[in-house]
Design a protein around this motif. Structure first.
Motif, PDB file in Angstrom:
ATOM      1  N   THR A  85       0.969  -1.275   0.084  1.00  0.00           N
ATOM      2  CA  THR A  85       0.086  -0.015  -0.040  1.00  0.00           C
ATOM      3  C   THR A  85       0.824   1.271  -0.159  1.00  0.00           C
ATOM      4  OG1 THR A  85      -1.882  -1.157   1.189  1.00  0.00           O
ATOM      5  CG2 THR A  85      -1.643   1.152   1.109  1.00  0.00           C
ATOM      6  N   VAL A  86       0.610   2.168  -0.978  1.00  0.00           N
ATOM      7  CA  VAL A  86       1.438   3.298  -1.210  1.00  0.00           C
ATOM      8  C   VAL A  86       0.562   4.455  -0.825  1.00  0.00           C
ATOM      9  CG1 VAL A  86       3.077   4.969  -2.641  1.00  0.00           C
ATOM     10  CG2 VAL A  86       3.101   2.331  -2.456  1.00  0.00           C
ATOM     11  N   LEU A  87       0.906   5.498   0.323  1.00  0.00           N
ATOM     12  CA  LEU A  87       0.697   6.824   0.159  1.00  0.00           C
ATOM     13  C   LEU A  87       0.799   7.802  -0.518  1.00  0.00           C
ATOM     14  CD1 LEU A  87      -1.602   8.430   1.843  1.00  0.00           C
ATOM     15  CD2 LEU A  87      -0.040   8.748   3.763  1.00  0.00           C
ATOM     16  N   VAL A  88       0.039   8.507  -1.479  1.00  0.00           N
ATOM     17  CA  VAL A  88       0.471   9.483  -2.139  1.00  0.00           C
ATOM     18  C   VAL A  88       0.057  10.785  -1.672  1.00  0.00           C
ATOM     19  CG1 VAL A  88       0.525  10.707  -4.294  1.00  0.00           C
ATOM     20  CG2 VAL A  88       0.673   8.134  -4.248  1.00  0.00           C
ATOM     21  N   VAL A  89       0.885  11.687  -1.224  1.00  0.00           N
ATOM     22  CA  VAL A  89       0.405  12.900  -0.638  1.00  0.00           C
ATOM     23  C   VAL A  89       0.773  14.145  -1.656  1.00  0.00           C
ATOM     24  CG1 VAL A  89       0.432  14.422   1.515  1.00  0.00           C
ATOM     25  CG2 VAL A  89       0.826  11.861   1.587  1.00  0.00           C
ATOM     26  N   ASP A  90      -0.204  14.683  -2.360  1.00  0.00           N
ATOM     27  CA  ASP A  90       0.253  15.767  -3.182  1.00  0.00           C
ATOM     28  C   ASP A  90      -1.161  16.634  -3.380  1.00  0.00           C
ATOM     29  OD1 ASP A  90       0.597  17.365  -5.910  1.00  0.00           O
ATOM     30  OD2 ASP A  90       2.403  16.102  -5.810  1.00  0.00           O
ATOM     31  N   ASP A 115      -2.902  17.417   1.345  1.00  0.00           N
ATOM     32  CA  ASP A 115      -1.901  18.125   2.036  1.00  0.00           C
ATOM     33  C   ASP A 115      -1.294  17.272   3.114  1.00  0.00           C
ATOM     34  OD1 ASP A 115      -3.548  18.555   4.647  1.00  0.00           O
ATOM     35  OD2 ASP A 115      -4.887  19.361   3.364  1.00  0.00           O
ATOM     36  N   GLY A 116      -0.278  17.894   3.692  1.00  0.00           N
ATOM     37  CA  GLY A 116       0.544  17.332   4.747  1.00  0.00           C
ATOM     38  C   GLY A 116      -0.372  17.201   5.921  1.00  0.00           C
ATOM     39  N   GLN A 117      -1.116  17.705   6.412  1.00  0.00           N
ATOM     40  CA  GLN A 117      -2.136  17.321   7.713  1.00  0.00           C
ATOM     41  C   GLN A 117      -2.944  16.097   7.263  1.00  0.00           C
ATOM     42  OE1 GLN A 117      -3.931  20.794   9.449  1.00  0.00           O
ATOM     43  NE2 GLN A 117      -5.662  19.446  10.218  1.00  0.00           N
ATOM     44  N   LYS A 118      -3.611  16.222   6.132  1.00  0.00           N
ATOM     45  CA  LYS A 118      -4.353  14.724   5.893  1.00  0.00           C
ATOM     46  C   LYS A 118      -3.404  13.840   5.461  1.00  0.00           C
ATOM     47  CE  LYS A 118      -8.156  17.549   3.974  1.00  0.00           C
ATOM     48  NZ  LYS A 118      -8.828  18.006   2.349  1.00  0.00           N
ATOM     49  N   GLY A 119      -2.484  14.059   5.117  1.00  0.00           N
ATOM     50  CA  GLY A 119      -1.115  13.127   4.958  1.00  0.00           C
ATOM     51  C   GLY A 119      -0.919  12.296   6.158  1.00  0.00           C
ATOM     52  N   VAL A 120      -0.708  13.108   7.093  1.00  0.00           N
ATOM     53  CA  VAL A 120      -0.268  12.464   8.546  1.00  0.00           C
ATOM     54  C   VAL A 120      -1.501  11.773   9.065  1.00  0.00           C
ATOM     55  CG1 VAL A 120       0.304  13.003  10.779  1.00  0.00           C
ATOM     56  CG2 VAL A 120       1.138  14.333   9.088  1.00  0.00           C
ATOM     57  N   GLU A 121      -2.614  12.187   9.230  1.00  0.00           N
ATOM     58  CA  GLU A 121      -3.717  11.585   9.444  1.00  0.00           C
ATOM     59  C   GLU A 121      -4.148  10.247   8.437  1.00  0.00           C
ATOM     60  OE1 GLU A 121      -6.777  14.394   8.897  1.00  0.00           O
ATOM     61  OE2 GLU A 121      -6.303  15.833  10.462  1.00  0.00           O
ATOM     62  N   LYS A 122      -3.986  10.429   7.633  1.00  0.00           N
ATOM     63  CA  LYS A 122      -4.061   9.217   6.580  1.00  0.00           C
ATOM     64  C   LYS A 122      -3.030   8.117   6.846  1.00  0.00           C
ATOM     65  CE  LYS A 122      -6.904   8.686   3.729  1.00  0.00           C
ATOM     66  NZ  LYS A 122      -8.003   7.899   3.762  1.00  0.00           N
ATOM     67  N   ALA A 123      -1.889   8.454   7.030  1.00  0.00           N
ATOM     68  CA  ALA A 123      -0.669   7.353   7.360  1.00  0.00           C
ATOM     69  C   ALA A 123      -1.119   6.870   8.743  1.00  0.00           C
ATOM     70  CB  ALA A 123       0.750   8.179   7.365  1.00  0.00           C
TER      71      ALA A 123
END
Length: 204
Positions: A85-90, A115-123
């Protein structure tokens, strides 16, 4: 621009922005970027990921090539598909769509954040095997997001690769000091990205 010349999204008659992404239009766009990524000449030069919303440059093919388009390869064709599983944050939807298309060709499941904030949450929610992170984004930059991820016990060991433009390299150095596994400078070819993804996941 990559999207110039595309019709406005169906159901959005008020939109004056041709090629604007919507739920209806994403499937045709994915098919188009898959073709652009796969149309390669004999020198093995494929589509390039750009640092702006045009996302694909130098991608052209004749009619004869379109019918025999190949999937972009991250290495030897005999390599097994990745169960990762790859998380793409862009913050650019077109870039996310293009990366998703490329990554799916080697068996990766892709989740995304804008965005970065949502990326942290999703990770923290999905605990991906790898994170591909843009550097400059609204609300929270990729570099600040990296700092938070590497400071959290649940996400600190997830490999993270920055996708950056040339001017952000100095910031990326800070990210590497925080624990990022590397970076790639836009534009780059699908083969380069997929090879880096494979090698990073093997090391993990």
């Amino acid at each position: 621009s990559f999207c110039r010349g595309l019709p406005p999204c169906p159901g959005n008659r008020s939109s004056s922005q041709p090629g604007r992404l919507c739920r209806v239009g994403q499937r045709p766009l994915k098919a188009l970027v898959r073709l652009l990524a796969n149309c390669q000449d004999e020198s093995n030069e494929g589509a390039l990921l750009s640092s702006d919303t045009s996302v694909a440059e130098n991608a052209s093919c004749e009619d004869g090539h379109a019918n025999s388009a190949r999937q972009p390869s991250g290495g030897d064709d005999s390599e097994p598909a990745l169960d990762a599983t790859v998380l793409v944050v862009d913050d650019e939807p077109n870039i996310v769509t293009l990366l998703e298309t490329w990554l799916e060709t080697i068996g990766c499941k892709v989740v995304s954040a804008s965005d970065g904030q949502k990326g942290v949450e999703k990770a923290k929610e999905v605990l991906p095997d790898l994170i591909l992170m843009d550097g400059m984004m609204p609300r929270m930059s990729g570099f600040d997001a990296c700092r938070l991820l590497k400071g959290d016990e649940s996400t600190r060991d997830i490999p993270l690769i920055f996708l950056t433009v040339q001017g952000e390299v100095q910031d990326v150095v800070k990210g590497l000091e925080l624990g990022a596994h590397g970076y790639m400078t836009k534009p780059f070819k699908p083969q380069e990205l997929l090879a880096r993804v494979r090698s990073t996941l093997k090391i993990k």
